[in-house]
Design an enzyme around this catalytic site. Structure first.
Site, mmCIF file in Angstrom:
data_model
loop_
_atom_site.group_PDB
_atom_site.id
_atom_site.type_symbol
_atom_site.label_atom_id
_atom_site.label_comp_id
_atom_site.label_asym_id
_atom_site.label_seq_id
_atom_site.Cartn_x
_atom_site.Cartn_y
_atom_site.Cartn_z
ATOM 1 N NE ARG A 29 33.614 -21.978 9.417
ATOM 2 C CZ ARG A 29 34.715 -21.246 9.261
ATOM 3 N NH1 ARG A 29 35.774 -21.752 8.614
ATOM 4 N NH2 ARG A 29 34.763 -20.023 9.725
ATOM 5 C CG PHE A 74 5.651 -21.340 -24.650
ATOM 6 C CD1 PHE A 74 4.703 -22.207 -25.181
ATOM 7 C CD2 PHE A 74 5.253 -20.467 -23.638
ATOM 8 C CE1 PHE A 74 3.392 -22.213 -24.706
ATOM 9 C CE2 PHE A 74 3.946 -20.466 -23.163
ATOM 10 C CZ PHE A 74 3.011 -21.343 -23.704
ATOM 11 C CG LEU A 80 1.720 -21.861 -19.308
ATOM 12 C CD1 LEU A 80 1.067 -20.579 -18.811
ATOM 13 C CD2 LEU A 80 3.231 -21.678 -19.355
ATOM 14 C CD1 TRP A 122 9.687 -10.354 -19.318
ATOM 15 C CD2 TRP A 122 11.715 -10.998 -18.628
ATOM 16 N NE1 TRP A 122 10.210 -9.345 -18.546
ATOM 17 C CE2 TRP A 122 11.461 -9.725 -18.107
ATOM 18 C CE3 TRP A 122 12.939 -11.614 -18.335
ATOM 19 C CZ2 TRP A 122 12.365 -9.051 -17.301
ATOM 20 C CZ3 TRP A 122 13.842 -10.944 -17.534
ATOM 21 C CH2 TRP A 122 13.544 -9.684 -17.025
ATOM 22 C CB ILE A 123 10.952 -15.635 -25.215
ATOM 23 C CG1 ILE A 123 9.744 -14.678 -25.311
ATOM 24 C CG2 ILE A 123 10.645 -17.013 -25.787
ATOM 25 C CD1 ILE A 123 8.554 -15.022 -24.413
ATOM 26 C CB THR A 124 13.287 -19.716 -21.599
ATOM 27 O OG1 THR A 124 12.969 -19.060 -20.384
ATOM 28 C CG2 THR A 124 14.418 -20.726 -21.369
ATOM 29 C CB SER A 151 0.056 -11.990 -13.957
ATOM 30 O OG SER A 151 1.253 -12.051 -13.231
ATOM 31 C CD GLU A 199 6.284 -22.579 -17.009
ATOM 32 O OE1 GLU A 199 5.052 -22.750 -17.104
ATOM 33 O OE2 GLU A 199 7.102 -22.973 -17.841
ATOM 34 C CB THR A 252 5.570 -13.208 -21.138
ATOM 35 O OG1 THR A 252 5.262 -14.350 -20.343
ATOM 36 C CG2 THR A 252 5.652 -11.967 -20.280
HETATM 37 P P1 TGC Z 1 -9.500 -18.489 -17.186
HETATM 38 O O1 TGC Z 1 -10.841 -17.923 -17.527
HETATM 39 O O2 TGC Z 1 -9.236 -18.978 -15.808
HETATM 40 O O3 TGC Z 1 -9.154 -19.692 -18.190
HETATM 41 C C1 TGC Z 1 -9.250 -19.520 -19.595
HETATM 42 C C2 TGC Z 1 -9.421 -20.908 -20.205
HETATM 43 O O4 TGC Z 1 -8.259 -21.714 -19.935
HETATM 44 C C3 TGC Z 1 -8.651 -22.906 -19.187
HETATM 45 N N1 TGC Z 1 -7.579 -23.136 -18.219
HETATM 46 C C4 TGC Z 1 -6.680 -24.112 -18.342
HETATM 47 N N2 TGC Z 1 -6.541 -25.078 -19.255
HETATM 48 C C5 TGC Z 1 -5.494 -25.925 -19.097
HETATM 49 N N3 TGC Z 1 -4.588 -25.812 -18.117
HETATM 50 C C6 TGC Z 1 -4.694 -24.830 -17.199
HETATM 51 N N4 TGC Z 1 -3.765 -24.697 -16.239
HETATM 52 C C7 TGC Z 1 -5.779 -23.926 -17.272
HETATM 53 N N5 TGC Z 1 -6.168 -22.848 -16.549
HETATM 54 C C8 TGC Z 1 -7.271 -22.372 -17.138
HETATM 55 C C9 TGC Z 1 -9.971 -22.542 -18.560
HETATM 56 O O5 TGC Z 1 -10.726 -23.697 -18.278
HETATM 57 C C10 TGC Z 1 -10.592 -21.700 -19.654
HETATM 58 O O6 TGC Z 1 -11.002 -22.594 -20.692
HETATM 59 P P2 TGC Z 1 -12.302 -22.298 -21.590
HETATM 60 O O7 TGC Z 1 -12.293 -23.413 -22.574
HETATM 61 O O8 TGC Z 1 -13.449 -22.302 -20.624
HETATM 62 O O9 TGC Z 1 -12.088 -20.938 -22.206
HETATM 63 O O10 TGC Z 1 -8.398 -17.409 -17.643
HETATM 64 P P3 TGC Z 1 -8.024 -15.985 -17.037
HETATM 65 O O11 TGC Z 1 -7.846 -15.005 -18.133
HETATM 66 O O12 TGC Z 1 -9.000 -15.650 -15.942
HETATM 67 O O13 TGC Z 1 -6.544 -16.209 -16.447
HETATM 68 C C11 TGC Z 1 -6.308 -17.040 -15.454
HETATM 69 C C12 TGC Z 1 -4.850 -16.914 -14.955
HETATM 70 C C13 TGC Z 1 -4.536 -15.562 -14.356
HETATM 71 C C14 TGC Z 1 -4.736 -17.940 -13.875
HETATM 72 C C15 TGC Z 1 -3.894 -17.217 -16.119
HETATM 73 O O14 TGC Z 1 -3.910 -16.198 -17.042
HETATM 74 C C16 TGC Z 1 -2.477 -17.485 -15.684
HETATM 75 O O15 TGC Z 1 -2.131 -18.623 -15.342
HETATM 76 N N6 TGC Z 1 -1.579 -16.452 -15.706
HETATM 77 C C17 TGC Z 1 -0.153 -16.650 -15.479
HETATM 78 C C18 TGC Z 1 0.581 -16.526 -16.794
HETATM 79 C C19 TGC Z 1 1.737 -17.459 -16.887
HETATM 80 O O16 TGC Z 1 1.869 -18.446 -16.182
HETATM 81 N N7 TGC Z 1 2.607 -17.194 -17.838
HETATM 82 C C20 TGC Z 1 3.719 -18.061 -18.079
HETATM 83 C C21 TGC Z 1 4.414 -17.690 -19.376
HETATM 84 S S1 TGC Z 1 5.463 -18.974 -20.022
HETATM 85 C C22 TGC Z 1 6.744 -19.033 -18.948
HETATM 86 O O17 TGC Z 1 6.812 -18.398 -17.948
HETATM 87 C C23 TGC Z 1 7.815 -19.958 -19.331
HETATM 88 S S2 TGC Z 1 9.185 -19.967 -18.286
HETATM 89 C C24 TGC Z 1 9.942 -21.284 -18.962
HETATM 90 C C25 TGC Z 1 11.188 -21.726 -18.336
HETATM 91 O O18 TGC Z 1 12.253 -21.104 -18.601
HETATM 92 O O19 TGC Z 1 11.176 -22.797 -17.638
HETATM 93 P P1 FAD Z 2 3.403 -9.009 -13.489
HETATM 94 O O1 FAD Z 2 2.292 -9.791 -14.096
HETATM 95 O O2 FAD Z 2 3.520 -7.581 -13.859
HETATM 96 O O3 FAD Z 2 3.326 -9.157 -11.918
HETATM 97 C C1 FAD Z 2 4.053 -8.302 -11.028
HETATM 98 C C2 FAD Z 2 3.573 -8.603 -9.605
HETATM 99 O O4 FAD Z 2 2.172 -8.307 -9.496
HETATM 100 C C3 FAD Z 2 3.744 -10.079 -9.201
HETATM 101 O O5 FAD Z 2 4.073 -10.178 -7.851
HETATM 102 C C4 FAD Z 2 2.343 -10.648 -9.410
HETATM 103 O O6 FAD Z 2 2.082 -11.801 -8.611
HETATM 104 C C5 FAD Z 2 1.472 -9.464 -9.017
HETATM 105 N N1 FAD Z 2 0.155 -9.528 -9.627
HETATM 106 C C6 FAD Z 2 -0.165 -9.467 -10.947
HETATM 107 N N2 FAD Z 2 -1.487 -9.584 -11.110
HETATM 108 C C7 FAD Z 2 -2.015 -9.733 -9.878
HETATM 109 C C8 FAD Z 2 -3.330 -9.938 -9.380
HETATM 110 N N3 FAD Z 2 -4.384 -10.018 -10.190
HETATM 111 N N4 FAD Z 2 -3.500 -10.045 -8.050
HETATM 112 C C9 FAD Z 2 -2.438 -10.018 -7.186
HETATM 113 N N5 FAD Z 2 -1.170 -9.833 -7.602
HETATM 114 C C10 FAD Z 2 -0.972 -9.703 -8.929
HETATM 115 N N6 FAD Z 2 7.335 -16.069 -20.575
HETATM 116 C C11 FAD Z 2 7.089 -16.754 -21.732
HETATM 117 O O7 FAD Z 2 6.057 -16.562 -22.355
HETATM 118 N N7 FAD Z 2 7.985 -17.651 -22.195
HETATM 119 C C12 FAD Z 2 9.158 -17.913 -21.586
HETATM 120 O O8 FAD Z 2 9.937 -18.748 -22.045
HETATM 121 C C13 FAD Z 2 9.462 -17.190 -20.400
HETATM 122 N N8 FAD Z 2 10.660 -17.361 -19.784
HETATM 123 C C14 FAD Z 2 10.999 -16.559 -18.717
HETATM 124 C C15 FAD Z 2 12.296 -16.602 -18.209
HETATM 125 C C16 FAD Z 2 12.657 -15.772 -17.157
HETATM 126 C C17 FAD Z 2 14.054 -15.785 -16.659
HETATM 127 C C18 FAD Z 2 11.694 -14.933 -16.555
HETATM 128 C C19 FAD Z 2 12.065 -14.076 -15.377
HETATM 129 C C20 FAD Z 2 10.415 -14.855 -17.069
HETATM 130 C C21 FAD Z 2 10.062 -15.657 -18.168
HETATM 131 N N9 FAD Z 2 8.794 -15.565 -18.756
HETATM 132 C C22 FAD Z 2 8.499 -16.265 -19.915
HETATM 133 C C23 FAD Z 2 7.851 -14.547 -18.301
HETATM 134 C C24 FAD Z 2 7.072 -14.950 -17.043
HETATM 135 O O9 FAD Z 2 6.123 -15.906 -17.310
HETATM 136 C C25 FAD Z 2 6.432 -13.676 -16.482
HETATM 137 O O10 FAD Z 2 7.479 -12.892 -15.947
HETATM 138 C C26 FAD Z 2 5.387 -13.992 -15.409
HETATM 139 O O11 FAD Z 2 4.255 -14.587 -15.983
HETATM 140 C C27 FAD Z 2 4.956 -12.736 -14.607
HETATM 141 O O12 FAD Z 2 4.689 -11.673 -15.440
HETATM 142 P P2 FAD Z 2 5.372 -10.218 -15.168
HETATM 143 O O13 FAD Z 2 6.825 -10.433 -14.999
HETATM 144 O O14 FAD Z 2 4.910 -9.328 -16.264
HETATM 145 O O15 FAD Z 2 4.810 -9.753 -13.791
#
Ligand code: TGC
Ligand code: FAD
Length: 387
Positions: free
Chosen positions: A271, A133, A242, A166-168, A142, A366, A136
């Site tokens: 221990r 997936f 997510l 950073w894609i798993t 973020s 996540e 990022t």
């Molecule tokens: P915002 O304006 O809040 O929302 C945009 C649209 O999305 C809808 N929405 C959701 N829908 C479903 N589920 C959710 N959890 C939702 N959260 C929001 C929302 O209703 C809106 O919809 P619409 O139709 O009105 O447009 O968006 P924003 O740009 O202000 O961002 C919000 C924020 C910062 C919370 C969001 O960008 C966020 O969650 N950032 C974190 C990014 C993140 O989690 N990345 C993960 C990458 S994948 C990964 O890490 C995989 S690791 C896998 C592994 O190895 O296990």
């Molecule tokens: P940044 O967004 O740069 O954040 C750095 C710091 O700033 C954090 O402490 C954060 O909380 C803080 N920060 C950022 N914005 C704000 C704000 N507005 N207010 C306050 N604090 C803030 N992504 C995928 O898409 N697919 C994957 O499969 C996947 N797998 C991963 C596997 C691993 C091992 C790791 C480490 C990461 C993976 N990721 C994946 C990426 C992951 O989702 C991102 O690392 C995560 O979303 C955070 O983004 P960043 O690392 O760029 O940190």
């Protein structure tokens, strides 16, 4: 010593027979197939590929999706329990299963045409295909809304350019669910292994999640057929996936916490210092009680969240609360566990440092701990604080 389930509030008594069976089967699998080999893979920085077929045989890939696509058709509590047990083994193994299920099979099922469902879901469920997936990017973690990976409409499909980081499972994947902007709007595309212009080099140098493959995805004029576009627009597409994965992580983190607690309890009872088991000292008991206390609260959160999800009443903010809380307590538990194990706590004979280092990634991916704080802050105040 054989693993004894940690269930202080008898939550497992509330499970159906099917849910009990799933937990016990995956738990047994972790004891016999994961724990004996995981440390070797962790040290080598490799994912145990032999587990893929076995995990498929257990039915954990796309466990909640319908049987007509080769999936188990079980409920979300079963999914959560499977993730809990897998992460008691290792966060990397749970990550593999979460990505395959929640971040690849879920969007293909929810937003894919019948043709691509039939093409990919049976293979992904059977472990003969692996998915990843890509959301990022190097400069957008973020804040995925700022992404620069983009798609352009061409005859018969789309031209994809950009990079993900950073894609798993990236380098292992047969199919990548990739999010890119088309005319300024976020859309999802299936990019297949071998497509011209697509490469997925593995990232090296991780001190965390070492038994998991993490990669870059690079797209240089990759031609994507029209049928590989998912039917969803905007950030809600990837965020909806997510929500599924964060739900599974909430359970998984409790599994990691149980792993370090179980090791600590056994260690403290055996221990001897000052002629007594260290478990007899009040300070050590307080640490064990803290862990049990937080694990029990986390279990209750997950159980209720699972029942809400199965009833169609769960909202994404509730998932943020569970992910944020459970990963946080698991990291703290791992830190305390290391303390209880003394110097032995740094050895690979115990799972402590591996869980501890893994959980650092789980805290960040996540949605970071702080992003989930801000999601909850926005929900209760009505004021967004992250922009
Ligand atoms: P915002 O304006 O809040 O929302 C945009 C649209 O999305 C809808 N929405 C959701 N829908 C479903 N589920 C959710 N959890 C939702 N959260 C929001 C929302 O209703 C809106 O919809 P619409 O139709 O009105 O447009 O968006 P924003 O740009 O202000 O961002 C919000 C924020 C910062 C919370 C969001 O960008 C966020 O969650 N950032 C974190 C990014 C993140 O989690 N990345 C993960 C990458 S994948 C990964 O890490 C995989 S690791 C896998 C592994 O190895 O296990
Ligand atoms: P940044 O967004 O740069 O954040 C750095 C710091 O700033 C954090 O402490 C954060 O909380 C803080 N920060 C950022 N914005 C704000 C704000 N507005 N207010 C306050 N604090 C803030 N992504 C995928 O898409 N697919 C994957 O499969 C996947 N797998 C991963 C596997 C691993 C091992 C790791 C480490 C990461 C993976 N990721 C994946 C990426 C992951 O989702 C991102 O690392 C995560 O979303 C955070 O983004 P960043 O690392 O760029 O940190």
């Amino acid at each position: 010593m054989a693993f004894q389930p940690v269930d202080y509030y008898n939550v497992y008594d509330l499970l159906t027979e099917e849910e009990k069976l799933v937990r016990e089967t995956v738990s047994d699998f972790v004891d016999h197939e994961v724990l004996p080999i995981i440390e070797k893979h962790y040290q080598a920085g490799t994912f145990p590929m032999d587990l893929v077929g076995k995990l498929a045989d257990l039915g954990v890939f796309g466990i909640t999706l319908p049987q007509e696509y080769g999936c188990a058709g079980m409920n979300n509590v079963c999914y959560g329990l499977a993730m809990q047990e897998l992460e008691r083994g290792d966060s990397g193994v749970r990550s593999f299963a979460s990505v395959q299920s929640s971040l690849v099979m879920y969007p293909i099922y929810t937003y894919g045409s019948e043709e691509i469902r039939k093409k990919w879901l049976p293979k992904l469920a059977g472990g003969t295909a692996i998915g990843c997936f890509g959301l990022t990017e190097p400069d957008f973690g973020s804040n995925p809304n700022g992404m620069i990976t983009n798609a352009k409409k061409i005859d018969g499909g789309y031209l994809l350019n950009g990079a993900k980081m950073w894609i798993t499972n990236g380098s292992l994947a047969d199919v990548a669910v990739v999010w890119a902007k088309l005319d300024g709007e976020i859309c999802g595309f299936l990019v297949e292994k071998g497509m011209k212009g697509f490469s997925a080099p593995e990232m090296k140098g991780k001190h965390s999640l070492r038994a998991s493959v993490t990669s870059e995805l690079i797209f240089q004029d990759v031609e994507i057929p029209e049928g590989n576009k998912l039917d969803v627009k905007g950030l809600r597409g990837p965020l909806s996936c997510l929500t599924q994965a964060r739900y599974g992580i909430s359970w998984g983190a409790i599994g990691a916490a149980i792993g370090v607690y179980d090791s600590s309890l056994n260690y403290a009872k055996s221990r001897i210092q000052f002629d007594k088991p260290i478990a007899s000292f009040q300070l050590v008991q307080e640490k064990l009680v803290w862990m049990l206390n937080e694990i029990t609260k986390g279990q209750l959160l997950c159980y209720h969240l699972g029942r809400l999800k199965d009833a169609g009443k769960m909202n994404p903010n509730q998932v943020s609360l569970a992910k944020r809380n459970n990963v946080d307590i698991a990291i703290r538990a791992a830190r305390i566990a290391r303390d209880i194990h003394g110097a032995n706590g740094i050895l690979d004979e115990y799972p402590i440092m591996r869980h501890s280092a893994n959980l650092e990634s789980v805290r960040t991916y996540e949605g970071t701990h702080d992003i989930h704080t801000l999601i909850l802050g926005a929900d209760i105040t009505g004021i967004q604080a992250f922009k």
